[in-house]
Motif scaffolding. Structure first.
Motif, PDB file in Angstrom:
ATOM      1  N   GLN A   1       6.037  -8.282  -0.944  1.00  0.00           N
ATOM      2  CA  GLN A   1       6.212  -9.586  -1.381  1.00  0.00           C
ATOM      3  C   GLN A   1       6.510 -10.855  -0.731  1.00  0.00           C
ATOM      4  O   GLN A   1       7.495 -10.772   0.167  1.00  0.00           O
ATOM      5  CB  GLN A   1       7.016  -9.495  -2.632  1.00  0.00           C
ATOM      6  CG  GLN A   1       7.000 -10.610  -3.685  1.00  0.00           C
ATOM      7  CD  GLN A   1       7.956 -10.711  -4.902  1.00  0.00           C
ATOM      8  OE1 GLN A   1       9.200 -10.471  -4.562  1.00  0.00           O
ATOM      9  NE2 GLN A   1       7.534 -10.656  -5.969  1.00  0.00           N
TER      10      GLN A   1
ATOM     11  N   ASP B   1       5.037  -9.501  -8.590  1.00  0.00           N
ATOM     12  CA  ASP B   1       4.543  -9.172  -7.126  1.00  0.00           C
ATOM     13  C   ASP B   1       3.977 -10.312  -6.660  1.00  0.00           C
ATOM     14  O   ASP B   1       4.807 -11.149  -6.204  1.00  0.00           O
ATOM     15  CB  ASP B   1       3.450  -8.208  -7.615  1.00  0.00           C
ATOM     16  CG  ASP B   1       3.752  -6.647  -7.810  1.00  0.00           C
ATOM     17  OD1 ASP B   1       4.707  -6.421  -7.284  1.00  0.00           O
ATOM     18  OD2 ASP B   1       3.129  -5.860  -8.537  1.00  0.00           O
ATOM     19  N   SER B   2       2.484 -10.580  -6.703  1.00  0.00           N
ATOM     20  CA  SER B   2       1.950 -11.695  -5.913  1.00  0.00           C
ATOM     21  C   SER B   2       1.930 -13.016  -6.717  1.00  0.00           C
ATOM     22  O   SER B   2       1.288 -14.024  -6.200  1.00  0.00           O
ATOM     23  CB  SER B   2       0.852 -11.482  -4.938  1.00  0.00           C
ATOM     24  OG  SER B   2       1.118 -10.414  -4.478  1.00  0.00           O
TER      25      SER B   2
ATOM     26  N   SER C   1       0.320  -3.588   1.902  1.00  0.00           N
ATOM     27  CA  SER C   1      -0.883  -4.416   1.116  1.00  0.00           C
ATOM     28  C   SER C   1      -0.113  -5.845   0.801  1.00  0.00           C
ATOM     29  O   SER C   1       0.950  -5.908   0.523  1.00  0.00           O
ATOM     30  CB  SER C   1      -1.249  -3.879  -0.242  1.00  0.00           C
ATOM     31  OG  SER C   1      -1.683  -4.777  -0.986  1.00  0.00           O
ATOM     32  N   TYR C   2      -0.907  -6.768   1.237  1.00  0.00           N
ATOM     33  CA  TYR C   2      -0.553  -8.101   1.143  1.00  0.00           C
ATOM     34  C   TYR C   2      -0.701  -8.942  -0.073  1.00  0.00           C
ATOM     35  O   TYR C   2      -0.462 -10.219  -0.280  1.00  0.00           O
ATOM     36  CB  TYR C   2      -1.041  -8.949   2.595  1.00  0.00           C
ATOM     37  CG  TYR C   2      -0.250  -8.418   3.857  1.00  0.00           C
ATOM     38  CD1 TYR C   2       0.764  -9.051   4.213  1.00  0.00           C
ATOM     39  CD2 TYR C   2      -0.856  -7.252   4.430  1.00  0.00           C
ATOM     40  CE1 TYR C   2       1.686  -8.443   5.294  1.00  0.00           C
ATOM     41  CE2 TYR C   2      -0.188  -6.933   5.451  1.00  0.00           C
ATOM     42  CZ  TYR C   2       1.290  -7.444   5.900  1.00  0.00           C
ATOM     43  OH  TYR C   2       1.733  -7.073   6.949  1.00  0.00           O
ATOM     44  N   TYR C   3      -1.391  -8.444  -0.978  1.00  0.00           N
ATOM     45  CA  TYR C   3      -1.637  -9.115  -2.355  1.00  0.00           C
ATOM     46  C   TYR C   3      -1.747  -8.235  -3.295  1.00  0.00           C
ATOM     47  O   TYR C   3      -2.475  -7.107  -3.177  1.00  0.00           O
ATOM     48  CB  TYR C   3      -2.871  -9.957  -2.201  1.00  0.00           C
ATOM     49  CG  TYR C   3      -3.031 -10.772  -3.324  1.00  0.00           C
ATOM     50  CD1 TYR C   3      -2.481 -12.029  -3.258  1.00  0.00           C
ATOM     51  CD2 TYR C   3      -4.000 -10.420  -4.455  1.00  0.00           C
ATOM     52  CE1 TYR C   3      -2.687 -12.725  -4.477  1.00  0.00           C
ATOM     53  CE2 TYR C   3      -3.947 -11.099  -5.712  1.00  0.00           C
ATOM     54  CZ  TYR C   3      -3.439 -12.437  -5.557  1.00  0.00           C
ATOM     55  OH  TYR C   3      -3.723 -13.114  -6.816  1.00  0.00           O
ATOM     56  N   SER C   4      -0.918  -8.209  -4.487  1.00  0.00           N
ATOM     57  CA  SER C   4      -1.257  -7.369  -5.696  1.00  0.00           C
ATOM     58  C   SER C   4      -0.705  -8.352  -7.070  1.00  0.00           C
ATOM     59  O   SER C   4      -0.017  -8.952  -7.131  1.00  0.00           O
ATOM     60  CB  SER C   4      -0.308  -6.067  -5.599  1.00  0.00           C
ATOM     61  OG  SER C   4      -0.561  -5.439  -6.885  1.00  0.00           O
TER      62      SER C   4
ATOM     63  N   THR D   1      -5.229  -4.931  -6.145  1.00  0.00           N
ATOM     64  CA  THR D   1      -4.620  -5.051  -5.035  1.00  0.00           C
ATOM     65  C   THR D   1      -5.322  -5.060  -3.866  1.00  0.00           C
ATOM     66  O   THR D   1      -6.460  -4.174  -3.590  1.00  0.00           O
ATOM     67  CB  THR D   1      -3.552  -3.821  -4.967  1.00  0.00           C
ATOM     68  OG1 THR D   1      -2.746  -3.724  -6.151  1.00  0.00           O
ATOM     69  CG2 THR D   1      -2.820  -3.691  -3.773  1.00  0.00           C
TER      70      THR D   1
ATOM     71  N   ASN E   1       3.732   0.103  -2.208  1.00  0.00           N
ATOM     72  CA  ASN E   1       3.390  -0.373  -0.878  1.00  0.00           C
ATOM     73  C   ASN E   1       2.970  -1.779  -0.388  1.00  0.00           C
ATOM     74  O   ASN E   1       1.806  -2.004   0.251  1.00  0.00           O
ATOM     75  CB  ASN E   1       1.925   0.429  -0.343  1.00  0.00           C
ATOM     76  CG  ASN E   1       2.457   2.175  -0.604  1.00  0.00           C
ATOM     77  OD1 ASN E   1       3.534   2.655  -0.128  1.00  0.00           O
ATOM     78  ND2 ASN E   1       1.597   3.057  -1.042  1.00  0.00           N
ATOM     79  N   THR E   2       3.371  -2.467  -1.329  1.00  0.00           N
ATOM     80  CA  THR E   2       2.969  -3.876  -1.188  1.00  0.00           C
ATOM     81  C   THR E   2       4.222  -5.063  -0.817  1.00  0.00           C
ATOM     82  O   THR E   2       5.405  -4.605  -1.065  1.00  0.00           O
ATOM     83  CB  THR E   2       2.703  -4.254  -2.684  1.00  0.00           C
ATOM     84  OG1 THR E   2       1.669  -3.339  -3.245  1.00  0.00           O
ATOM     85  CG2 THR E   2       2.186  -5.756  -2.795  1.00  0.00           C
TER      86      THR E   2
ATOM     87  N   PRO F   1      -4.293  -2.064   2.027  1.00  0.00           N
ATOM     88  CA  PRO F   1      -3.490  -2.465   3.086  1.00  0.00           C
ATOM     89  C   PRO F   1      -4.047  -2.890   4.504  1.00  0.00           C
ATOM     90  O   PRO F   1      -5.288  -2.566   4.662  1.00  0.00           O
ATOM     91  CB  PRO F   1      -2.862  -1.005   3.461  1.00  0.00           C
ATOM     92  CG  PRO F   1      -3.179  -0.068   2.427  1.00  0.00           C
ATOM     93  CD  PRO F   1      -4.455  -0.507   1.791  1.00  0.00           C
TER      94      PRO F   1
ATOM     95  N   GLN G   1      10.119  -1.378   1.022  1.00  0.00           N
ATOM     96  CA  GLN G   1       9.240  -2.304   0.739  1.00  0.00           C
ATOM     97  C   GLN G   1       9.889  -3.717   1.207  1.00  0.00           C
ATOM     98  O   GLN G   1      10.880  -3.667   1.596  1.00  0.00           O
ATOM     99  CB  GLN G   1       8.929  -2.528  -0.876  1.00  0.00           C
ATOM    100  CG  GLN G   1       7.892  -1.434  -1.378  1.00  0.00           C
ATOM    101  CD  GLN G   1       7.548  -1.457  -2.699  1.00  0.00           C
ATOM    102  OE1 GLN G   1       8.295  -1.064  -3.505  1.00  0.00           O
ATOM    103  NE2 GLN G   1       6.544  -2.119  -3.152  1.00  0.00           N
TER     104      GLN G   1
END
Lengths: 481, 258
Positions: free
Chosen positions: A219, A132-133, A84-87, A28, A216-217, A31, A248
């Motif tokens: 999508q 997720d991502s 966070s923008y990617y996981s 991940t 905290n991510t 943030p 989220q």
């Protein structure tokens, strides 16, 4: 005899069955959002150079925008640096064969009722599973390729069909279209890509199942569907997320392109976690969906059943560019507990003899707030445009709200635009009538609500109409007034 | 089958029923007559268990069970059916679907399996003849856009399909022309049998020309003030309700000279 107020309290208790968390090692990004994050996402996906530039432009444009405030929804400001923008599950290089997919992921989808083994699946439905991502697996790819249909994750499409993506991405929803679309364009991670070649009727239903798992991510799904001349495709998306006390963000962009004589049917069964009965947690579903009927006689049909999310902000729209093109929007939006929805459509009549239909059914229960917001726009040159809009609201209990904001901009005198709106309550008389015939209160409510939604449900592909009905039952478990 | 003792009920604090005593045996048809506001419909609704009616005293026993303790749907499953005075519309729900769901709910309560679609259709085609309705009727939304007569016939169709042990007909004759009245009455008569009791609530004697009651009760001001056989209905027709009102309690015969 129980008073109606007690009934509401007793009955507004819904169980969110998809609220579990998959314990899986994820990679991940910390943030925060800056140019470095945008570059990192693009690099992780080994994207072509043009894509990185496109993302960076979108990011810089996003910095100049402010969040839209006009929707009939209320929430605390979102701290975009806290997300966070990617996981992605670890050791994951894009979709691979099923044996290599982490068993925990397979189990997760199994639990959600979406087995990824082709032999276990519903015959006639191909699935792209996004966790997720990243896309975990796309089924039936080979079978679809036999007739020339491309169905894969957008990440793979960027590797394997970069020209198609470059040609169409952002052509319906430009990178700077709105705050959330710009954000999505900068940081989108995965989603589905579909290309149906000329004259082909896609032999299966295509579907994407979106799952948020990491905390905290955000999508940021991106879906692009192109139906070339004379082709047909039916596509369905579903989505769920774990139960968490934090909100989220899910900010998706979906673009549809229908060429001459092509038809796209896009159905959504949206079941993001809606938050608990006190309004804690739940997904913010801020989504831009738009289709372009590029060619003559083309048709785009949106059907949505929105039962989840804490807040829904979504207006699947159609640009009726080709002469004789047709746009449709069928929607059921349900808000229970403290859910809020501001949803509707835009039908923009550009070509001649274009027709659009809007059927919107809003159901509000608990403290839910439900707004229909729609725009019918007929441009100067759009001779003989026709629109029919029908917006019905159903209220359950006396603490919820229904609102209708229909806008019309008609610049051509030959246009025929009709709008009908109704608001009703499930009456005690209806409930008593059904119960006197032997139905339990829950069955009675579910039957009445299903009747209310009938015109929309009949637009869903068969397999999913059953799902949608069940979902509505669960979501309403309880709401009686 | 049904035994009501000293039943008192009020609506929003206003007493409507003020001590009803009524016994209905299997196979009997009882008519309840009375002027507007006498409490006839309240009695029907209290038996069925509608919200908003507070039972303040008394007992209602139905086939050995204390009816007042049961929720509405259980009373229905136990065999109580109310044909409504004003049947509601349920948009988008087909008549057929409601009937099937209702029948299967009741069957489940009785420990029976659901009827299959084929068995159900066979049953319904049989029953629909009783009320002289076309089959297309079944596919329309419940009562939506039905004429007054169609709504009442639909109630009788439901009665025929659900086969309750006690049917309460609440002003089923109101708003019907003579032809529709005959159809409804024929339907009801064909459902009379040894096992089934009926309570026919009506304002007018007219319906009782076609559905001949075993007993007639006259209500006034929340009480049954007079009971008799079918001739009582005819007397009422002749003298009007004023006759009862003038002479509550004792009137066992028409006043002298009339």
């Amino acid at each position: 005899m129980a008073s109606p107020a007690n009934d509401i309290d007793r009955l507004i208790k819904r169980e969110y069955k998809e609220g579990f968390v998959t314990d899986i090692d994820s990679e991940t990004l910390p943030p925060g959002l800056d140019e470095g994050v945008v570059r990192a996402i693009s690099e992780k996906k080994r994207e072509p150079e043009f894509m990185l530039e496109w993302r960076l432009n979108a990011y810089h444009h996003w910095l100049t925008l402010t969040e839209p405030q006009w929707a009939h929804v209320h929430y605390e400001p979102i701290d975009y640096q806290a997300i966070s923008y990617y996981s992605a599950p670890k050791d994951k290089d894009g979709p691979k064969s099923l044996d290599e997919v982490d068993p925990k992921l397979l189990e997760t989808y199994e639990k959600l009722g979406i087995p990824l083994e082709e032999q276990k699946m519903l015959a006639g439905v191909a699935v792209d599973a996004v966790f997720d991502s990243v896309s975990v697996k796309t089924t039936f790819r080979e079978k679809l390729a036999e007739v020339g249909v491309i169905f894969c994750s957008i990440s793979e499409a960027l590797q394997e069909h970069p020209d198609l993506v470059k040609q169409y991405l952002g052509s319906v929803v430009p990178a700077g279209d709105n705050f959330y679309a710009a954000l999505n364009s900068a940081v989108f991670s995965d989603g589905s890509f579909v290309y149906v070649p000329k004259g082909i009727r896609c032999p299966m239903e295509l579907s994407t199942y979106f799952r948020i798992n990491a905390m905290n991510t955000g999508q940021f799904e991106r879906t692009l569907i192109i139906a070339d001349e004379g082709s047909y495709v039916s596509y369905l998306e579903g989505c769920t997320a774990p139960m968490r006390d934090e909100n989220q963000l899910h900010a998706a962009v979906v673009e549809l392109i229908a060429m001459k004589d092509a038809q796209i049917k896009y159905s959504t069964v949206q079941n993001w976690y809606p938050g608990d009965e006190h309004g804690r947690g739940g997904i913010y579903n801020f989504v831009t969906k738009r289709g372009a009927c590029r060619g003559g006689n083309s048709k785009i049909s949106w059907t949505q059943v929105e039962t989840g999310s804490a807040i829904t902000w979504k207006y699947p729209s159609v640009l009726l560019e080709g002469d004789n093109s047709v746009g449709e929007f069928y929607s059921v939006a349900l808000t229970n507990n403290w859910q809020q929805a501001d949803t509707g459509t835009k039908m923009v009549h550009i070509g001649k003899n274009t027709a659009s239909t809007i059927i919107s059914k809003g159901i509000s229960a608990g403290h839910g707030q439900n707004a229909y917001r729609g725009l019918v726009k007929v441009l100067n040159q759009a001779d003989n445009a026709r629109n029919y809009s029908q917006c019905d609201s159903l209220l359950m209990g006396d603490r919820c709200g229904a609102h209708t904001f229909p806008y019309m901009e008609v610049k051509n005198p030959t246009a025929q635009v009709e709008h009908e709106a109704t608001t009703s309550k499930i009456s005690d008389d209806q409930l008593f009538y059904c119960r006197q015939r032997g139905l339990s209160e829950e069955d009675a409510v579910s039957m009445i609500v299903n009747g209310f939604c009938k015109e929309v449900f009949k637009e869903l592909p068969m397999e999913f109409a059953v799902e949608a009905r069940k979902l509505l039952e669960i979501s309403l478990e309880g709401a009686v007034g | 089958m049904l035994s009501i003792k000293n039943l008192h009920a009020s609506v929003e604090g206003t007493p409507i029923l003020k001590g009803i005593d009524l016994d209905v045996a299997a196979g009997e048809v009882h008519a309840i007559m009375g002027p507007n506001g006498s409490g006839k419909s309240t009695l029907a609704n209290v038996i069925a268990g509608r919200d908003g009616y507070d039972v303040t005293a008394g007992k209602v026993v139905f086939r050995g069970k204390n009816l007042l303790e049961l929720p509405v749907e259980e009373r229905a499953c136990e065999g109580i059916f109310l044909a409504f005075q004003y049947p509601v519309e349920i948009p988008g729900v087909s008549n057929l679907y409601l009937l099937k769901t209702a029948l299967n709910s009741i069957r489940k309560h009785r420990g029976l399996n659901d009827l299959s679609a084929v068995e159900f259709l066979k049953l319904i085609k049989e029953k629909i003849k009783l009320v002289e309705m076309k089959e297309e009727f079944l596919h329309r939304s419940v009562n939506e856009g039905f004429s007054g007569g169609e709504k009442k016939r639909n109630e009788i169709l439901q009665l025929a399909v659900l086969e309750p042990s006690l049917a309460i007909l609440d002003e089923t004759d109101s708003g019907l022309d003579i032809d529709a009245l005959k159809v409804v009455a024929n339907g009801v008569n064909s459902l009379r049998d040894e096992q089934r009791a009926m309570i026919v609530v009506t304002h007018y004697q007219r319906l009782l020309d076609y559905i001949i009651p075993d007993k007639v009760h006259v209500m006034a001001n929340g009480r049954i003030v007079k009971s008799g056989d079918k001739s009582l209905a005819l007397e009422l027709e002749k003298h009007g309700y004023a006759w009862i009102a003038q002479d509550p309690g004792a009137a066992a015969a028409p006043p002298a000279g009339s």
